[in-house]
Each structure stands twice: as C-alpha cells, then as structure tokens.
Enzyme design. Sequence first.
Site, PDB file in Angstrom:
ATOM      1  CG  ASP A 230      21.296   1.932  58.880  1.00  0.00           C
ATOM      2  OD1 ASP A 230      21.397   1.275  57.638  1.00  0.00           O
ATOM      3  OD2 ASP A 230      21.085   3.348  58.804  1.00  0.00           O
ATOM      4  CB  ILE A 232      21.853   0.104  54.323  1.00  0.00           C
ATOM      5  CG1 ILE A 232      23.220   0.900  54.931  1.00  0.00           C
ATOM      6  CG2 ILE A 232      20.518   0.855  54.989  1.00  0.00           C
ATOM      7  CD1 ILE A 232      23.097   2.288  54.477  1.00  0.00           C
ATOM      8  CE  LYS A 272      25.176   3.647  51.590  1.00  0.00           C
ATOM      9  NZ  LYS A 272      25.908   4.682  50.674  1.00  0.00           N
TER      10      LYS A 272
END
Length: 474
Positions: A230, A232, A272
């Site tokens: 992940d 992000i 983000k």
Amino acid sequence: MGLLSRKAACNTHGQDSSYFLGWEEYEKNPYDEKKNPNGIIQMGLAENQLSFDLMESWLAKNPEPAAFKRDGESVFRELALFQDYHGLPEFKKAMVDFMSEIRGYGVSFNPNNLVLTAGSTPANETLMFCLANPGEAFLLPAPYYPGFDRDLKWRTGVEIVPIQCSSSNNFQITESALEEAYKQAHKQNLKVKGVLITNPSNPLGTTTTREELNLLVNFVDDKNIHIISDEIYSGTVFDSPGFVSISEILQERNLQDSDLSERVHIVYSLSKDLGLPGFRIGALYSNNEDVVSAATKMSSFGLPSSQTQYLLSQMLSDKKFTSNYLKENKIRLMKRHDMLVSGLKNSAGINCLESNAGLFCWVDMRHLLKSKTFDAEKDLWKRILFEAKLNISPGASCHCTEPGWFRMCFANMSEETLNLSITRIKDFVESFNTVSNVNRRQQQRRLLRSPRMGLTKWVMRLSASVSHDSEPER
C-alpha cells in the site's frame, strides 16, 4: 436485529476501536477558532490540507477541465453517459505516469494493469476478495493503520495476523518476526495467503528500507504467497532516506517477468499525496491478468465518476504542475513535521520516532503512563482527549505491542491550530507532572508516618518508589 442479515448485525467492523471512538467525541465538540475555541482539535485525521492553493491556482489558470470542456467544446454529455468499468484511458495513463514520476521515473507502469476504485479502501478490499477466501489470513506489520481491521476483514471474512515489530529497532520488519507471525497463523489453523505492508508506514511515518523490502520479497517467494504494498503515502516523503517502491526491488532483481511478479500488487490513491480523499480516487496495480480481470469486474461497485477522472487527467498530465506540486508539498510537509516534533520535545519533553514521510508522527509518551499497561495507555488517552481536548490515536488501536505510543497528525490543520495543539500538550504535561509530584510526596509522607514500619524498611520502600517514578523507558 433478527430482521437484518448476519453481515449487517456482526460487530467486526471495528467501530468500537478507540481510533473511531475518538472521532465520535471530536464530532460532538469540534474545535473552531471562532465558534468553539475550547473544542477538541482533530489530530486523528491523516489528511493533507497544506497545498490546496497550488491546485486552486492550476484550476484558475485552466478553467476548461472543471467546466467539462475540451478546446472550447463541451464534453459534458460525453462524460455524463455510461462508461465501462475500465475507466477513462487518458486518466489511467495520467495516473501511471504520476506514479512513475513519484518514483523518480525509475520504474514505469502499464495502464492496462491498473484498476480504478473509489479510494484505496475498496482497492485493498478488492485485493482481499481476489487473493483470499473467508477464514484465510494476511500478515501485517504492527503497528498498522486501525482502519485495516474494517477494510480488510469486515466484508471479506479474511483474518489479520500481526507481524510484531519493536521500538528496539525503530519498528523495522525482521526475518524472525515474519517467521513468528507465519507460525502463529498456522497455530490458529489459518492459511496465510500473503503479506500487506504500508510504505511509507501508517502510523510510523517511515519508509520501508531496501533491506526490509528484499527480506519481504524473499519471504513471499519462499512461502509462495502474495505481497500487497500500500503506497498511498509515496508522494509525501519529505526527507532521506527516499522512497523505494516494491516495483523497484523487482526491477533491481530482474524479477519483472517472473512468477513472483504476478504475486506482487500495489495500492495507490490521490487521497494523501494530493489531499483529495473526497474525490474518491484509488487504484490497484497488478501484473496478474486474473487479478486485473476480476478486480475490474468488482470495480463496477465503486468506480470514480467520469467527470472526476476527466478533470484529474488534465491536471496530472500537466508535468510542470505535478513537478512543482510534489516539490513544494514536500517542503511544506517537512516544515509542519518539524514544528510538531520540536514543539513536543522543547515544550513538553516528548520525543517522536524519527520519521521522513506521511502526515503524522509516532509519538512516545511511555514516560507519562502510570504503569506499563494498555489500561494505563487508555487512561492517558482519555485524559488527553477530555482535558487537553486533542483527539490522537493510541497505539493499542494500531495493534502496537508496547503501551504508550500515539499517532498525531499535523497536516490537516492550520499552522495556528498546530501551535495551539502543542500548547495544549505542554499545559497538560505540566499539570500531569504537578499532580504526579504531589501524589509522590503524599505517598512518601504516608510511609514516613507509618508506625509499623522500621527505618530500614521505610528507606527501601521509598527508594523503590522513587526508582519506579524516574526509571527511563527502554
């Protein structure tokens, strides 16, 4: 409850976690500089509000995309009509180019391997549906994002087994921790289907090292399982060491076309890096054709709107804008990070884990605990929430094995609000220490007045009391 399905009635959503309970208290009494200056300040929300002006400036200079026009002609009807589940080709191309730019153009991505989702939450859940059956497990390095208990488990029935990491090595992943988690899963009769990591880490705010990534690649290769990275927060890395993607490790080891590469999957989002969680733009990337095919079908349940895709495709295709944005955003994140770290240290004597990415700090308040227990951590969290009026995330909600760590977010508020937060922590710690000193003196006086205690025994008790209060955390 009998009228509801078992899924609707089950309590595995994780909503009773202190992570979510803190949000509930904040929503009852939210801070507002003018309307509610004594309200709770939200430091539990990992949101990037530092660079909206850069995007607003781009929109002002490029009005056509927001007006759904191309070369002066309206594309509203085109965007308003049915779109297939694959997403707009120009947006997928812009997304993979942006992902490559964040990685310094060291790797490239094929837009045909990208599946669009309405944020990273459905991207992670979709991968769970694709890779694991109910009752099978993924290993996650702990501490990890509290929302994963909801995102990965609630609807899929997949289990999470923590990989226990320690502050003794700054919570880095070790071979022994991986093997122990794997053994624990089998003791629970759980078949392990893969490992999921966040890189950069939420809640640590650190990038995963090359050594850790190579260790993980070796581990999943040996166990013949998957790995989900992940990523992000990849565009929020503001200090060295830089960000290294799992895709770069595959390239360095010439594994791009190997069987292993089909078991490596990446999750990304614009929530983000660009601070656009409300736009609901996420994606999963995989070299596995079966995963891409299944995930594309599932994306019909949560595809971003064509209008959003069109607008952002124009923005991300402007390389002058993206280059300037990534550079300036990192400068602003570093400034905010340093404000919080130095503020906590200088005004309240509180240290943070050394970090270089993300929208938060992993804060060490072990020395403020009454005892080295999670009950004491919960008591401290409640006092900070209701007395200091700050909503922060306790380590227990992140499955940290060491009580006394907390996540504090710094990018979802103004500079003035962050300074107020630091002031509130300072005042809280001063009050906390004053009460602790009074209690200690009262205890010492009680010991001194005790008629049944000899001098030698009293001295031993007193020394033990002082040593316990002043003993540094290891």
